[in-house]
Design a protein around this motif. Structure first.
Motif, PDB file in Angstrom:
ATOM      1  N   PRO A  97       0.883  -1.203   0.070  1.00  0.00           N
ATOM      2  CA  PRO A  97       0.043   0.158  -0.147  1.00  0.00           C
ATOM      3  C   PRO A  97       0.837   1.303   0.130  1.00  0.00           C
ATOM      4  CG  PRO A  97      -0.597  -1.497   1.507  1.00  0.00           C
ATOM      5  CD  PRO A  97       0.660  -1.875   1.175  1.00  0.00           C
ATOM      6  N   THR A  99       1.103   5.530   0.250  1.00  0.00           N
ATOM      7  CA  THR A  99       0.513   6.779   0.869  1.00  0.00           C
ATOM      8  C   THR A  99       1.208   7.967   0.018  1.00  0.00           C
ATOM      9  OG1 THR A  99       0.044   5.860   3.045  1.00  0.00           O
ATOM     10  CG2 THR A  99      -0.068   8.273   2.969  1.00  0.00           C
ATOM     11  N   THR A 101       2.658  11.327  -1.133  1.00  0.00           N
ATOM     12  CA  THR A 101       3.126  12.566  -0.230  1.00  0.00           C
ATOM     13  C   THR A 101       2.451  13.810  -0.857  1.00  0.00           C
ATOM     14  OG1 THR A 101       4.780  13.005  -2.050  1.00  0.00           O
ATOM     15  CG2 THR A 101       5.435  11.299  -0.343  1.00  0.00           C
TER      16      THR A 101
END
Length: 139
Positions: A97, A99, A101
């Motif tokens: 997974p 995330t 920025t």
């Protein structure tokens, strides 16, 4: 005998590698001259270069080696479209997974705001860049 589809696919990969080359090759004559300067064997004609670029023929193994060295790509990718690495090195991995920025989110928003034709262009550039670790040799 080589299938026409194989020859056309080779021609497309050759044109892609030539676009990436520091020395811009725009015509079959340019390709013939630049190739012949690098090849230790017999020079090629403009007609031969044209046949490579249009998918009417593929180079012999010695010429393929010269092309791949010059264009900094693997011979197997240029000829078959496959990366030149052992099959044992290929592993299926679980996707991790991600995330994004804040900078990546800004890029995504900018891409989403582009017209479809430009989004497709950005996608194509990203796909070419993703080939780098698999296809293009490091200098």
């Amino acid at each position: 005998m080589q299938k026409m589809d194989d020859k056309l696919a080779f021609a497309a990969r050759l044109r892609q590698a030539l676009k990436r080359s520091p020395k811009k090759i725009e015509t079959a004559a340019d390709l013939a001259v630049q190739f012949s300067l690098r090849h230790s064997g017999t020079a090629i004609s403009t007609q031969s270069a044209h046949k490579w670029l249009t998918g009417r023929s593929r180079p012999t193994p010695d010429k393929l080696k010269t092309l791949s060295t010059w264009l900094n790509v693997s011979p197997s990718w240029l000829l078959y479209g496959t990366p030149d690495r052992p099959k044992a090195a290929i592993r299926l991995q679980e996707p991790v997974p991600i995330t994004p920025t804040p900078e990546e989110l800004q890029i995504i928003e900018k891409i989403r705001s582009l017209p479809e034709s430009r989004r497709l262009l950005v996608q194509e550039i990203i796909e070419i860049c993703q080939l780098d670790p698999e296809v293009w040799r490091d200098k």
